[in-house]
Design a protein around this motif. Sequence first.
Motif, PDB file in Angstrom:
ATOM      1  N   ALA A 293      19.350 -73.838 -37.979  1.00 23.27           N
ATOM      2  CA  ALA A 293      19.034 -72.633 -37.168  1.00 23.27           C
ATOM      3  C   ALA A 293      18.707 -71.431 -38.164  1.00 23.27           C
ATOM      4  O   ALA A 293      18.036 -70.574 -38.282  1.00 23.27           O
ATOM      5  CB  ALA A 293      20.198 -72.399 -36.336  1.00 23.27           C
ATOM      6  N   MET A 294      19.655 -71.224 -39.543  1.00 21.75           N
ATOM      7  CA  MET A 294      19.752 -70.170 -40.266  1.00 21.75           C
ATOM      8  C   MET A 294      18.296 -70.511 -40.735  1.00 21.75           C
ATOM      9  O   MET A 294      17.648 -69.285 -41.279  1.00 21.75           O
ATOM     10  CB  MET A 294      20.912 -70.166 -41.169  1.00 21.75           C
ATOM     11  N   TYR A 295      18.123 -71.444 -41.325  1.00 21.87           N
ATOM     12  CA  TYR A 295      17.071 -71.733 -42.460  1.00 21.87           C
ATOM     13  C   TYR A 295      15.699 -71.374 -41.507  1.00 21.87           C
ATOM     14  O   TYR A 295      14.856 -70.819 -41.951  1.00 21.87           O
ATOM     15  CB  TYR A 295      16.852 -73.119 -42.837  1.00 21.87           C
ATOM     16  N   ALA A 296      15.430 -71.916 -40.482  1.00 26.49           N
ATOM     17  CA  ALA A 296      14.321 -71.609 -39.780  1.00 26.49           C
ATOM     18  C   ALA A 296      14.167 -70.305 -39.286  1.00 26.49           C
ATOM     19  O   ALA A 296      12.975 -69.646 -39.229  1.00 26.49           O
ATOM     20  CB  ALA A 296      14.246 -72.666 -38.386  1.00 26.49           C
ATOM     21  N   SER A 297      15.413 -69.798 -38.960  1.00 29.40           N
ATOM     22  CA  SER A 297      15.131 -68.154 -38.405  1.00 29.40           C
ATOM     23  C   SER A 297      14.725 -67.350 -39.733  1.00 29.40           C
ATOM     24  O   SER A 297      14.048 -66.336 -39.370  1.00 29.40           O
ATOM     25  CB  SER A 297      16.250 -67.765 -37.751  1.00 29.40           C
ATOM     26  N   LEU A 324       8.280 -55.879 -34.747  1.00 31.39           N
ATOM     27  CA  LEU A 324       9.951 -55.593 -34.602  1.00 31.39           C
ATOM     28  C   LEU A 324      10.276 -56.460 -33.411  1.00 31.39           C
ATOM     29  O   LEU A 324      11.445 -56.892 -33.594  1.00 31.39           O
ATOM     30  CB  LEU A 324      10.276 -54.044 -34.094  1.00 31.39           C
ATOM     31  N   ALA A 325       9.698 -56.682 -32.255  1.00 38.93           N
ATOM     32  CA  ALA A 325      10.111 -57.502 -31.296  1.00 38.93           C
ATOM     33  C   ALA A 325       9.987 -59.067 -31.720  1.00 38.93           C
ATOM     34  O   ALA A 325      10.911 -59.681 -31.674  1.00 38.93           O
ATOM     35  CB  ALA A 325       8.960 -57.436 -30.129  1.00 38.93           C
ATOM     36  N   ALA A 326       9.031 -59.429 -32.466  1.00 35.91           N
ATOM     37  CA  ALA A 326       9.022 -60.727 -32.996  1.00 35.91           C
ATOM     38  C   ALA A 326      10.201 -60.878 -34.123  1.00 35.91           C
ATOM     39  O   ALA A 326      10.564 -62.055 -33.948  1.00 35.91           O
ATOM     40  CB  ALA A 326       7.586 -60.937 -33.602  1.00 35.91           C
ATOM     41  N   SER A 327      10.376 -59.942 -34.963  1.00 36.58           N
ATOM     42  CA  SER A 327      11.338 -60.343 -35.958  1.00 36.58           C
ATOM     43  C   SER A 327      12.672 -60.437 -35.364  1.00 36.58           C
ATOM     44  O   SER A 327      13.545 -61.084 -35.756  1.00 36.58           O
ATOM     45  CB  SER A 327      11.342 -59.410 -37.213  1.00 36.58           C
ATOM     46  N   GLY A 328      13.004 -59.379 -34.260  1.00 32.20           N
ATOM     47  CA  GLY A 328      14.005 -59.332 -33.509  1.00 32.20           C
ATOM     48  C   GLY A 328      14.534 -60.808 -32.908  1.00 32.20           C
ATOM     49  O   GLY A 328      15.892 -61.181 -32.649  1.00 32.20           O
ATOM     50  N   VAL A 329      13.714 -61.714 -32.670  1.00 31.61           N
ATOM     51  CA  VAL A 329      14.015 -63.130 -32.228  1.00 31.61           C
ATOM     52  C   VAL A 329      14.525 -63.626 -33.398  1.00 31.61           C
ATOM     53  O   VAL A 329      15.835 -64.273 -33.451  1.00 31.61           O
ATOM     54  CB  VAL A 329      13.059 -63.986 -31.602  1.00 31.61           C
ATOM     55  N   ALA A 330      14.023 -63.764 -34.409  1.00 25.16           N
ATOM     56  CA  ALA A 330      14.334 -64.344 -35.711  1.00 25.16           C
ATOM     57  C   ALA A 330      15.639 -64.011 -36.297  1.00 25.16           C
ATOM     58  O   ALA A 330      16.623 -64.507 -36.503  1.00 25.16           O
ATOM     59  CB  ALA A 330      13.436 -64.485 -36.608  1.00 25.16           C
ATOM     60  N   THR A 331      15.942 -62.689 -36.430  1.00 28.63           N
ATOM     61  CA  THR A 331      16.987 -61.953 -36.950  1.00 28.63           C
ATOM     62  C   THR A 331      18.062 -62.122 -36.125  1.00 28.63           C
ATOM     63  O   THR A 331      19.300 -62.373 -36.813  1.00 28.63           O
ATOM     64  CB  THR A 331      16.850 -60.462 -37.365  1.00 28.63           C
ATOM     65  N   THR A 332      18.033 -62.296 -35.069  1.00 30.22           N
ATOM     66  CA  THR A 332      19.281 -62.407 -34.003  1.00 30.22           C
ATOM     67  C   THR A 332      19.656 -63.860 -34.018  1.00 30.22           C
ATOM     68  O   THR A 332      21.056 -63.964 -33.898  1.00 30.22           O
ATOM     69  CB  THR A 332      18.714 -62.118 -32.454  1.00 30.22           C
ATOM     70  N   VAL A 333      18.913 -64.616 -34.094  1.00 29.74           N
ATOM     71  CA  VAL A 333      19.199 -65.999 -34.286  1.00 29.74           C
ATOM     72  C   VAL A 333      19.741 -66.422 -35.427  1.00 29.74           C
ATOM     73  O   VAL A 333      21.093 -66.848 -35.564  1.00 29.74           O
ATOM     74  CB  VAL A 333      17.823 -67.137 -34.162  1.00 29.74           C
ATOM     75  N   PHE A 334      19.426 -65.829 -36.634  1.00 31.02           N
ATOM     76  CA  PHE A 334      20.006 -65.788 -37.950  1.00 31.02           C
ATOM     77  C   PHE A 334      21.381 -65.287 -38.131  1.00 31.02           C
ATOM     78  O   PHE A 334      22.618 -65.750 -38.239  1.00 31.02           O
ATOM     79  CB  PHE A 334      19.133 -65.460 -38.844  1.00 31.02           C
ATOM     80  N   SER A 335      21.734 -64.018 -37.450  1.00 35.49           N
ATOM     81  CA  SER A 335      22.793 -63.451 -37.068  1.00 35.49           C
ATOM     82  C   SER A 335      24.013 -64.123 -36.396  1.00 35.49           C
ATOM     83  O   SER A 335      25.039 -64.262 -37.121  1.00 35.49           O
ATOM     84  CB  SER A 335      22.636 -61.812 -36.715  1.00 35.49           C
ATOM     85  N   VAL A 336      23.622 -64.581 -35.367  1.00 35.47           N
ATOM     86  CA  VAL A 336      24.370 -65.336 -34.575  1.00 35.47           C
ATOM     87  C   VAL A 336      25.065 -66.736 -35.177  1.00 35.47           C
ATOM     88  O   VAL A 336      26.050 -67.285 -35.131  1.00 35.47           O
ATOM     89  CB  VAL A 336      23.929 -65.607 -33.106  1.00 35.47           C
ATOM     90  N   ALA A 337      24.136 -67.361 -35.867  1.00 37.32           N
ATOM     91  CA  ALA A 337      24.232 -68.668 -36.483  1.00 37.32           C
ATOM     92  C   ALA A 337      25.313 -68.598 -37.630  1.00 37.32           C
ATOM     93  O   ALA A 337      26.219 -69.114 -37.735  1.00 37.32           O
ATOM     94  CB  ALA A 337      23.045 -69.517 -36.988  1.00 37.32           C
ATOM     95  N   GLN A 338      24.914 -67.477 -38.300  1.00 35.95           N
ATOM     96  CA  GLN A 338      25.701 -67.281 -39.442  1.00 35.95           C
ATOM     97  C   GLN A 338      27.180 -66.633 -39.040  1.00 35.95           C
ATOM     98  O   GLN A 338      28.166 -66.979 -39.857  1.00 35.95           O
ATOM     99  CB  GLN A 338      25.251 -66.351 -40.731  1.00 35.95           C
ATOM    100  N   GLY A 339      27.451 -65.892 -38.169  1.00 33.91           N
ATOM    101  CA  GLY A 339      28.761 -65.324 -37.694  1.00 33.91           C
ATOM    102  C   GLY A 339      29.660 -66.447 -37.055  1.00 33.91           C
ATOM    103  O   GLY A 339      30.509 -66.474 -37.342  1.00 33.91           O
TER     104      GLY A 339
END
Length: 410
Positions: A293-297, A324-339
Amino acid sequence: MSAVASGSLWRVRDFRRYAGADAISKLGSEVSLVALPLTAALTLHASPFQVGLLTAAEMAAFLLVGLPAGAWVDRMRRRPVLVAADVVRALALLSIPAAGVLGVLGLPQMYAVALLNGLCTVFFDVAHQSYLPAIVGREDLARGHGTLAANQSLAQLAGPGIGGWLVQALTAPIAVVADALSYAGSALLLLGVRADEKPDGRDARGGGRLWTEIAEGLSFVAGQPVLRRVAAVGALMMLSFGLWSATVPLYLVREVGTSPGTYGMLLSAGAVGGVAGAWLAPRIAARLGRGRAMYASAWAATVCTAPLALTAAGPRLLILPVALAASGVATTVFSVAQGAYRQSICPPHLLGRLSATMRFLMWGAMPLGGLLAGTLGQLAGVRVAFWAACGVYTLAHLPVLIAPRIREVA
């Protein structure tokens, strides 16, 4: 009853209060994200360097006390720290509209409030992250982080627009009242949280040497290859955010000519994707695993942020909200997975120091970004500083992308 057994975190009373306080506080902070720099730029006619210095002042605390804050918080109960930080931030921010009404507001006061607000935010954020496992349990960390990410995205969706409208209707200093009230509301909700902070969930060894405990947190992060790369991504993200916070208000309002209300609405666009990302993140992590999930996002975030530097007046202004809207999906997935990953592997007594160490390594770059933005804006122009912000943002996830073994993380 556990959140897993009940089927929903929202059935947990303490989590409702905790998440509600988080949502209110973040909404107010997003209002201030618009109101504070516009107060400096429009009311006090600050130069690009002065606006950059304001951003640096607010985030300097992560460099000054970011590491010891974790050791201190691990010695304390988290709820009193959260409430005290909220109360001090509310009072500090209220001084801005009060001074504005009296006609005595100046940049020195803005810098002082930003610095004090930042100091409180360091302690609040460390305690806030460390408090979550005591409320939901480790088995529900991904869902808990997903809810907090949704709060952030919803705040980003509504807050900048509200902030822009308040600045336009009431002037920038008065708009800061909304953030002060949000901190007061957060403190009231947190007073009702009764989660049991078990002794093994915080460091009770009050006699331990501070720097020894700080070194323990640093050593834990240094010994985890995934955490090292996540910290590098976070540092680049915060460097770009420091550039962004000090540059975008000047670029969009002064160079492009948008109104404060339009400026706020443009900033809200990223949260549209963030809301979707917060909903998708636990599901993607469950299906792919946290590493994949981190890698794909990270890949998705890099692709989606690339067009941002093309933003300009006219039709090209639409590039900003779409990217910003498109990147918001990816950065949020990354943030949740790493947290969720980093809290799942951390011993309970190190949670505060882990959070503080990661935030020191990540957020410590933000004041440098603010100073860099101010210097670039003053010497080369606001447009160049904006391009620099976009470039760093686009390249921020490279530390993860060049480490494909992260996909193997469970």
